[in-house]
Design an enzyme around this catalytic site. Structure first.
Site, PDB file in Angstrom:
ATOM      1  N   SER A 271      45.106  25.229   6.981  1.00 28.28           N
ATOM      2  CA  SER A 271      43.762  25.475   6.432  1.00 28.28           C
ATOM      3  C   SER A 271      42.740  24.646   7.197  1.00 28.28           C
ATOM      4  CB  SER A 271      43.706  25.079   4.958  1.00 28.28           C
ATOM      5  OG  SER A 271      43.613  23.673   4.824  1.00 28.28           O
ATOM      6  N   ASP A 272      41.526  25.174   7.310  1.00 28.88           N
ATOM      7  CA  ASP A 272      40.447  24.311   7.762  1.00 28.88           C
ATOM      8  C   ASP A 272      40.278  23.219   6.701  1.00 28.88           C
ATOM      9  OD1 ASP A 272      38.374  23.095   9.085  1.00 28.88           O
ATOM     10  OD2 ASP A 272      37.254  24.942   9.452  1.00 28.88           O
ATOM     11  N   TRP A 273      39.580  22.179   7.067  1.00 30.94           N
ATOM     12  CA  TRP A 273      39.524  20.964   6.234  1.00 30.94           C
ATOM     13  C   TRP A 273      38.798  21.224   4.904  1.00 30.94           C
ATOM     14  CZ3 TRP A 273      42.645  20.659   9.729  1.00 30.94           C
ATOM     15  CH2 TRP A 273      43.218  19.482  10.205  1.00 30.94           C
ATOM     16  N   ALA A 275      39.396  23.962   3.137  1.00 29.81           N
ATOM     17  CA  ALA A 275      39.205  25.412   2.983  1.00 29.81           C
ATOM     18  C   ALA A 275      40.251  26.044   2.068  1.00 29.81           C
ATOM     19  CB  ALA A 275      39.231  26.096   4.348  1.00 29.81           C
TER      20      ALA A 275
END
Ligand code: BGC
Length: 735
Positions: A271-273, A275
Site C-alpha cells: 500500500s502507499d503510505w 492508503a
C-alpha cells in the site's frame, strides 16, 4: 554464562539482521538456490508460524524495538531472524536515494524521470535504474520505492516529474527498463502508484470515474502492464485515490483481476503510505502488505484470520508473494557490503542522461548552438542559475550535497520528506556557461527587478533566462503558467534583446505565452546533479540535442480536457489531508483521448506537440515499407543525416487504426534512436509486436486486433510524420 551466550547470540542475530546487508544466518531447505523463487518461498512458508506470517504483512508496529534496526528509509518491515528472513529496508528512490541528510550520506540526483522519458533511450533508462540500485545497495537498502508510471494526463499534477510522460508505450517501456536495471543490482523494485493517481490535489479522497474498461486498459493500466511484464518488479504500490468507487488498495478489479490475473503479476501489492482503508476488504481484494504501520493488517488481520473472514490461504498467498520476491532478488543468497557510492561515475551518468534529455523546443534563426569562441557577453537571468539547478520535492526529494544551494530557501528537514522550500543542487549553469565561453563576460541578474534584468539583457550579446517551476508531491500547480511573474520577466528580457534564450526547469509541461517572442527555448526539466554542465553542453553544442518531449505542451489551460482541475471540497495544496475532506469525483471523460490523443482528436494545436525536439543537424526520411511478419509487423525506412554535425534522431512510428476501431487519430507503436554521422544514411527496421495494434475488447475482456487498413506513419514528431503507408490487415493474420 548461559545468559551471556544467549545475549551474544541475540546480538549476533541483530547484527545479522542489520540494514539488509548481511546474509541470513539461518538456513533450511529453502536455502537451495537451485530451486525457483516460488519453490523456495513455499518451503520457507511451511516452516513459519501463524504469528511469523502475520508479522511479514505490515510495516513497523508502534513500539516495536526492531525499529532500532531501521536504516532510516521511508519504510521498514522487520524480518525473522529465526528463519533468516531479512529486514525490508525501503527507501524512496524515484530520482535518486532520498533522506541522505539525516545520516550524512551522499546520493546522486539524476534528472527527473520525465526528463529520462524524453530521451526515449531504453539503455539510458536501464543505466538510470542501475545507478539508483547500486546506491541503494551501497547504503544498506534492499528495496526501492520508485518506478512511477502513472500517465502525465494532467499537466498540472505535482508529481509528473516522477513519472514517464503521457504515452503508455513510451512510459511503460522506459519505466520497465529503469526497474529492470535497478533489480539487476540485487535490490527489490516497485512500480507505482497503481492506479490513476494522476493528480495530487485531493489524492487521498478523490474518486477517478472511468467506467469504460477499454479506456482504463489502453491508458494508465497499459503503461503498468508493459512495465510489469518487462521488469517483473518485486512489488506494485497501490495508490491513495479511489477508482470507480473503491480505494485502489481495496479495489478487486485493479488488484485481483487486472494486476494479478490478467497481467500475471507474481510479486506483492504494497500500500502507499496510509492508503489502506480496511482489513477484510483490502485483503480479499488483493492487498499483500500494509505500510507503513499495522493499523489494518496487524491485530485486525489476525482476528479476521481467526474468524475465517480472511482465509488462511489468502494470508499464505500474501507471505508467499513477499518471500518469492525476496528470493528472486537474491536477498537470501550472497553477502553484500555497505560502501560509499561512486560519486564520480554517478556524476558522469547524471550529466550524460541530462544531455540526452534536454529538449530544444525552439531555435529561431539558428541562434543555437552558441559559438563559444565568438560570443563576447552573456546575460544570465533568474532561476538561481548563478548557484544551481532545481530538483523535485516531496518523498522523491534527494538531499543536495552541502545543503540547499540557495541558502535563503529553507532546507528540507533532516530525515524527512521535503516540506520546506524547493531544493537547488550545486550545479551552477552560470559557472558552466562561463567555463564553456571563457572569453565572454558573463553577468547575472536574479530577475526579480524586471527593469534591471532587461537592462542587463540589453547590454549583452545574448540573454539566457532561467525559469523554474518548483513542483512536489502533495500539491498541483494552480495552472499551466509559470509561477512568480516569470512570464513577464521573459517578455521584458525578450523585448530588450532579440537573442533571448529561455531555459526551463519545470516539473512538466508549462504554457509559454511568449514562445514566439524569444529566439530559443530549452526544456531542461529537473536536470539533476550534472544539470548545469549539461545545459551548457547543449547551449554550446558540445552535445547535439536529441531529446523529444514525452508530454504535450498545451498553449493554454482552456485547451485541456478540464480547463480547471477538480478540487471538490479539498482546498488546493491540501492533498495530504487524508480523511479530512469529503470524497469528490474526477471524471475521466476524455476516455481514450489521453495526452496528444486529445489534441489530435479535437484538432487543437499545442505550442509543442508530443514527440517534438530540435537537433542541430537535419534528418531526411524515405522509402517506407510496412509488411506483416511472424510476430506483428515490420517497418522499414531510410534515415539520412543531411546536416554537418553528427547527431541522434528518435524516429517515431505511429498508426491510425481502421475507423471501425473508434480510436483516437493515432497512437505511438514504436521508435528507434539512431546515431548518424554527417551525410550518413541507414536502413532502419522497427519490429512492432501485434499487441501494439490491438484494442481492448470489453465484451471479451481481452485484447483483439481488428481487420482493416492501418495507416502507418513515420517521422520526427507526432505532428511531423513525413512517411505514410497503408497496410491492410486481417485480424486473424496476427498472433
Ligand atoms: C508517496 C509514495 C512514497 C511513500 C513513502 C507516499 O506519500 O505517495 O510515493 O513511496 O509516501 O515515502
Amino acid at each position: 554464562m548461559r545468559v551471556a551466550i544467549a545475549f551474544a547470540l541475540l546480538a549476533a542475530c541483530a547484527v545479522g539482521q542489520r540494514r539488509g546487508g548481511a546474509p541470513p544466518a539461518a538456513t533450511g531447505p529453502w536455502s537451495n538456490s537451485a530451486l525457483t523463487p516460488d519453490q523456495r518461498a513455499d518451503l520457507l512458508l511451511r516452516a513459519m508460524t501463524l504469528e511469523e506470517k502475520l508479522q511479514l504483512v505490515h510495516g513497523l508496529a508502534r513500539g516495536d524495538p526492531a525499529a532500532a534496526r531501521s536504516n532510516g528509509g521511508a519504510g521498514f518491515v522487520p524480518g525473522i531472524p529465526r528463519l533468516g528472513i531479512p529486514d525490508l529496508q525501503m527507501a524512496d528512490a524515484a530520482v535518486g536515494v532520498t533522506r541522505g541528510a539525516a545520516r550524512g550520506r551522499y546520493a546522486t540526483l539524476l534528472p527527473s524521470t520525465l526528463a529520462l522519458a524524453s530521451s526515449w533511450d531504453l539503455k539510458a533508462a536501464y543505466d538510470y535504474g542501475a545507478l539508483i540500485g547500486r546506491e541503494l545497495r551501497d547504503q544498506g537498502y534492499n528495496m526501492s520505492l520508485g518506478g512511477g508510471v502513472d500517465l502525465a494526463r494532467e499537466p498540472r499534477n505535482g508529481r509528473n516529474f516522477e513519472y514517464m510522460g503521457e504515452d503508455p508505450e513510451l512510459a511503460g517501456w522506459m519505466d520497465g527498463e529503469a526497474v529492470r536495471g535497478l533489480q539487476a543490482q540485487g535490490v527489490m523494485g516497485d512500480v507505482k502508484h497503481y492506479a490513476f493517481n494522476d493528480q495530487e490535489n485531493g489524492r487521498n479522497v478523490l474518486n477517478v470515474v472511468l467506467p469504460d474498461r477499454r479506456a482504463m486498459r489502453e491508458s494508465d493500466l497499459l503503461a503498468f502492464e508493459i512495465a510489469i511484464k518487462d521488469a517483473h518488479p518485486a512489488a506494485v504500490m497501490c495508490a491513495y485515490n479511489q477508482v470507480n468507487g473503491a480505494y485502489s488498495c481495496e479495489n478487486p478489479y485493479l488488484l485481483n483481476q487486472v494486476l494479478k490475473k490478467d497481467i500475471g503479476f507474481q510479486g506483492f501489492v504494497i500500500s502507499d503510505w496510509g492508503a489502506t482503508h480496511s482489513t477484510v476488504k483490502a485483503a480479499l481484494a488483493g492487498l499483500d502488505l500494509e505500510m507503513p504501520g499495522d493499523t489494518y493488517f496487524g491485530a485486525p488481520l489476525a482476528q479476521a484470520i481467526a474468524e475465517g473472514s480472511v482465509p488462511m490461504a489468502r494470508l499464505d498467498d500474501m507471505v508467499h508473494r513477499i518471500l518469492r520476491s525476496e528470493f528472486a532478488a537474491g536477498q537470501f543468497d550472497g553477502r553484500r557490503t555497505d560502501q560509499v557510492p561512486d560519486i564520480f561515475s554517478g556524476l558522469a551518468t547524471a550529466r550524460k542522461i541530462a544531455g540526452e534529455s534536454i529538449v530544444v523546443l525552439r531555435d529561431s534563426n539558428t541562434v543555437l548552438p552558441l559559438d563559444a569562441g565568438r560570443i563576447k557577453s552573456v546575460a544570465i537571468i533568474g532561476g538561481h542559475a548563478d548557484v544551481g539547478v532545481l530538483s523535485g520535492g516531496g518523498s522523491a526529494q534527494v538531499n543536495p550535497p552541502g545543503g540547499n544551494a540557495v541558502a535563503e530557501l529553507s532546507p528540507p528537514p533532516a530525515g524527512g520528506r521535503s516540506r520546506g522550500g524547493p531544493s537547488y543542487f550545486p550545479s551552477s549553469p552560470m559557472r558552466a556557461i562561463a567555463a564553456a565561453a571563457p572569453a565572454a563576460a558573463v553577468r547575472y541578474s536574479d530577475g526579480v527587478d524586471l527593469a534591471a534584468a532587461a537592462a542587463l539583457a540589453h547590454s549583452a550579446a545574448v540573454a539566457i533566462v532561467f525559469c523554474t517551476q518548483p513542483m512536489s508531491e502533495g500539491r498541483d500547480a494552480p495552472g499551466l503558467a509559470l509561477p512568480d511573474n516569470q512570464d513577464a520577466l521573459v517578455e521584458a528580457v525578450a523585448a530588450a534583446n532579440p537573442r533571448t534564450i529561455v531555459v526551463l526547469e519545470t516539473g512538466g509541461a508549462v504554457a509559454m505565452r511568449w514562445f514566439g517572442q524569444v529566439a530559443g527555448v530549452l526544456e531542461a526539466w529537473y536536470p539533476g546533479i550534472g544539470g548545469g554542465e549539461a545545459i551548457a553542453d547543449v547551449l554550446f553544442g558540445r552535445v547535439n540535442p536529441s531529446a523529444k518531449t514525452a508530454v504535450t505542451f498545451p498553449a493554454r489551460d482552456a485547451d485541456l480536457p478540464h480547463p480547471t482541475e477538480f478540487h471538490g471540497a479539498v482546498a488546493p495544496g491540501s492533498g495530504r489531508g487524508r480523511g479530512a475532506a469529503r470524497s469528490f469525483d474526477v471524471p475521466y471523460d476524455a476516455g481514450l483521448e489521453v495526452g496528444y490523443k486529445w489534441y489530435d482528436a479535437k484538432g487543437i494545436t499545442p505550442t509543442v506537440p508530443f514527440g517534438f525536439g530540435i537537433s542541430y543537424t537535419h534528418f531526411a526520411y524515405g522509402n517506407l515499407k510496412a509488411t506483416l511478419d511472424a510476430g506483428g509487423i515490420e517497418i522499414r525506412f531510410t534515415l539520412k543525416n543531411t546536416g554537418r554535425r553528427a547527431g541522434s534522431e528518435i524516429a517515431e512510428v505511429y498508426t491510425a487504426l481502421p475507423p471501425e476501431a473508434g480510436e483516437p487519430p493515432k497512437r505511438l507503436i514504436g521508435w528507434q534512436r539512431v546515431e548518424l554521422a554527417p551525410g550518413e544514411a541507414r536502413d532502419i527496421q522497427v519490429e512492432i509486436p501485434a499487441r501494439r495494434l490491438a484494442i481492448f475488447d470489453v465484451s471479451r475482456d481481452d485484447w483483439r486486433t481488428l481487420s482493416g487498413t492501418y495507416l502507418i506513419e513515420v517521422g520526427t514528431s507526432s505532428r511531423e510524420l513525413a512517411l505514410k503507408a497503408a497496410l491492410p490487415l486481417q485480424g486473424s493474420q496476427l498472433p
